[in-house]
Design a protein around this motif. Structure first.
Motif, short mmCIF file in Angstrom:
data_model
loop_
_atom_site.label_atom_id
_atom_site.label_comp_id
_atom_site.label_asym_id
_atom_site.label_seq_id
_atom_site.Cartn_x
_atom_site.Cartn_y
_atom_site.Cartn_z
N ASP A 36 0.83 -1.22 0.00
CA ASP A 36 0.00 0.00 0.00
C ASP A 36 0.86 1.26 0.00
O ASP A 36 0.58 2.22 0.72
CB ASP A 36 -0.94 0.02 1.22
CG ASP A 36 -2.05 -1.02 1.08
OD1 ASP A 36 -2.22 -1.56 -0.03
OD2 ASP A 36 -2.73 -1.28 2.08
N GLY A 37 1.91 1.26 -0.78
CA GLY A 37 2.75 2.43 -0.94
C GLY A 37 3.82 2.59 0.13
O GLY A 37 4.71 3.43 0.00
N LEU A 38 3.74 1.78 1.19
CA LEU A 38 4.72 1.87 2.28
C LEU A 38 5.85 0.86 2.04
O LEU A 38 5.60 -0.31 1.79
CB LEU A 38 4.01 1.56 3.60
CG LEU A 38 4.81 1.71 4.90
CD1 LEU A 38 5.12 3.17 5.17
CD2 LEU A 38 4.02 1.13 6.07
N VAL A 39 7.09 1.34 2.12
CA VAL A 39 8.23 0.44 1.94
C VAL A 39 8.45 -0.34 3.23
O VAL A 39 8.91 0.21 4.23
CB VAL A 39 9.51 1.22 1.57
CG1 VAL A 39 10.67 0.25 1.34
CG2 VAL A 39 9.28 2.08 0.33
N LEU A 40 8.11 -1.61 3.22
CA LEU A 40 8.25 -2.42 4.44
C LEU A 40 9.69 -2.82 4.69
O LEU A 40 10.13 -2.86 5.83
CB LEU A 40 7.39 -3.69 4.35
CG LEU A 40 5.88 -3.52 4.21
CD1 LEU A 40 5.19 -4.88 4.34
CD2 LEU A 40 5.33 -2.53 5.24
N LEU B 160 6.33 -8.21 10.86
CA LEU B 160 5.86 -6.82 11.06
C LEU B 160 4.39 -6.83 11.50
O LEU B 160 3.68 -7.80 11.30
CB LEU B 160 6.01 -6.04 9.75
CG LEU B 160 7.44 -5.72 9.32
CD1 LEU B 160 7.45 -5.08 7.93
CD2 LEU B 160 8.13 -4.80 10.32
N PRO B 161 3.93 -5.72 12.13
CA PRO B 161 2.53 -5.66 12.57
C PRO B 161 1.57 -5.92 11.40
O PRO B 161 1.80 -5.43 10.29
CB PRO B 161 2.37 -4.22 13.08
CG PRO B 161 3.75 -3.72 13.33
CD PRO B 161 4.66 -4.48 12.43
N VAL B 162 0.50 -6.67 11.65
CA VAL B 162 -0.44 -6.99 10.55
C VAL B 162 -1.18 -5.75 10.05
O VAL B 162 -1.77 -5.79 8.97
CB VAL B 162 -1.48 -8.07 10.97
CG1 VAL B 162 -0.79 -9.41 11.14
CG2 VAL B 162 -2.22 -7.65 12.21
N THR B 163 -1.12 -4.66 10.81
CA THR B 163 -1.78 -3.44 10.34
C THR B 163 -1.09 -2.87 9.10
O THR B 163 -1.73 -2.19 8.30
CB THR B 163 -1.75 -2.35 11.43
OG1 THR B 163 -0.42 -2.24 11.93
CG2 THR B 163 -2.68 -2.73 12.58
N ILE B 164 0.20 -3.14 8.93
CA ILE B 164 0.89 -2.55 7.77
C ILE B 164 1.23 -3.57 6.70
O ILE B 164 1.91 -3.24 5.73
CB ILE B 164 2.17 -1.78 8.18
CG1 ILE B 164 3.17 -2.69 8.92
CG2 ILE B 164 1.83 -0.57 9.05
CD1 ILE B 164 4.55 -2.06 9.08
N ARG C 153 -1.83 -8.45 0.53
CA ARG C 153 -1.50 -7.16 -0.09
C ARG C 153 0.01 -6.95 -0.02
O ARG C 153 0.67 -7.45 0.89
CB ARG C 153 -2.27 -5.99 0.54
CG ARG C 153 -2.21 -5.92 2.04
CD ARG C 153 -3.21 -4.91 2.64
NE ARG C 153 -2.99 -4.84 4.09
CZ ARG C 153 -2.71 -3.72 4.77
NH1 ARG C 153 -2.62 -2.57 4.14
NH2 ARG C 153 -2.51 -3.76 6.07
#
Lengths: 280, 280
Positions: free
Chosen positions: B175-179, B197-201, B209
């Motif tokens: 969603d546009g965020l570089v994990l 990582l947190p499932v929110t991101i 996603r």
């Protein structure tokens, strides 16, 4: 004097700011974010509030008589579809969602703008407590060697580039090789993984080499999310076999500087503030 | 016909190349690098040799009658001060050390140049076995959604930038965020940390996603170190809750494509070859 409003996540930073504001006589009102409530903050006047209750946050800050507001501490990105939104939160959501796709920095700017529109004065942690800001030059340990300086410059260049893409604020470089780049995992996890890399490409506690560099993203909103380091950063830098930690002077926070200096001297690593123009 | 010389590290790639060369009737001579000996390669004619024995490698390849040479498999950077060097290795060391400070790619170019100077024809894995090269378009699973395509493009841009700095060949965007950005830890470790990582991101196996993108560094030496993916990559992409894996068409290797396709269909993730100009 109007108390300082702190919108607080996890970690030692909001605590340092609250303690400082109380000591200075200003006083504080601390809104802890639900799901990220730092236990040490429960002793201050304040409340716990959900991330989606933007209207509730504004109302409470006004009721507490706050004029200056600071965002401090760690709050992970929420799952936006799970947020409990109040009216103000709903009104802001489209802007927040479109900013979120452009990265953390854009997202935070939306929040800062909204608070300013409501008449609050949004300050950075470094403006509230000038002691936190990293100075220029050697801060602890021995002066970086020429090899260390080359690694600092390369890592500074790397973080400027990854920062420009809103990826993160940190990287580790050893003998010119980029060992790790920080994104959403955070600095501590990045250092832990460096400690697990083959010893052929990193330093050890008997032969330290390589550096961690932290700096803000170029042009970032400095009032939120300035890179923050503390004693645990120094300890993890040492555990990864690195020679030291370098932060951008006036562009990073040192939490409890004297304890960081003591840890650095004890563990044999340096802390160094490099000039803001390095690697740009 | 002169047998194919393979200078081999760990992993399935050198095995796939050796099997292919034997099946085609060319035959092989496999030099396994000491410390990185892939057990499955012991069935082929060849030898084990140290990284510093450059003269020994050249001599053995000539004695075996090789003309074409391919570098394949994983070899970590050595600790240069621990290397057992022969005369040729010593002569090459200054060049190697100075190239090493400029990154992996510069280091590998020094090796390729030396082999060519000695009359060998250095080929890429994809030139030896065309089946390995990723095609353009959908390779497995459902077509990427518009959100997936936006993540693919952003990740492609990120990897072009980190690649230009010789950092690595992979990144994960959701969603546009570089994990996560890949450096020396490798793709598997990067995917493992995304799963934490947190499932929110990030995505989950019920709501996938985000994407893993792999592509070569801009202008990199394509005959060595082309990004390589396999069944385990697909499995780790799925375990991290991602929607799929996207690689640069003609710029990445798929090890055992049909098994990768089968795994992707079974796990509900896509494999997609994006055009080489994306995000540049």
């Amino acid at each position: 004097m109007a108390p300082l409003g702190i919108i607080a996540g996890l970690g030692d930073l909001p605590l340092a700011i609250a303690d400082n504001a109380v000591a200075s006589g200003q006083g504080v009102y601390v809104l802890r974010v639900k799901g990220f409530e730092e236990p040490a903050l429960s002793k201050f006047p304040g409340d716990i509030i959900g991330l989606g209750e933007v209207g509730g946050v504004l109302k409470r800050l006004k009721a507490a008589g706050c004029k200056d507001v600071v965002f401090a501490g760690i709050v992970n990105r929420p799952n936006f579809s799970d947020l409990k939104l109040d009216m103000k939160g709903m009104a802001l959501l489209p802007k927040v969602l479109s900013a979120a796709r452009q990265g953390d920095d854009a997202l935070l700017r939306v929040l800062v703008n909204e608070f300013e529109k409501q008449g609050f004065n949004v300050l950075g942690s470094h403006e509230v407590n000038g002691q936190l800001l990293a100075p220029a030059g050697l801060i602890a340990g021995n002066n970086p060697s020429p090899d260390d300086m080359a690694d600092i410059e390369h890592a500074a260049r790397v973080v400027a580039a990854t920062g420009a893409l809103d990826i993160g604020q940190g990287a580790v470089v050893c003998d010119g090789l980029v060992l790790a780049v920080e994104a959403q995992e955070g600095t501590d996890a990045m250092l832990d993984r460096c400690a697990g890399l083959p010893v052929t490409i990193r330093g050890t506690d008997t032969k330290r080499r390589g550096v961690l560099v932290k700096r803000p993203k170029p042009g970032q909103e400095l009032r939120i999310d300035l890179p923050t380091t503390g004693v645990s950063t120094v300890e993890k830098v040492a555990a990864a076999g690195l020679a030291g930690l370098a932060i951008e002077a006036e562009g990073a926070l040192l939490l409890n500087k004297s304890a960081m200096q003591e840890a650095a001297e004890r563990l044999g690593v340096f802390i160094y503030g490099f000039p803001p123009e390095l690697g740009l």
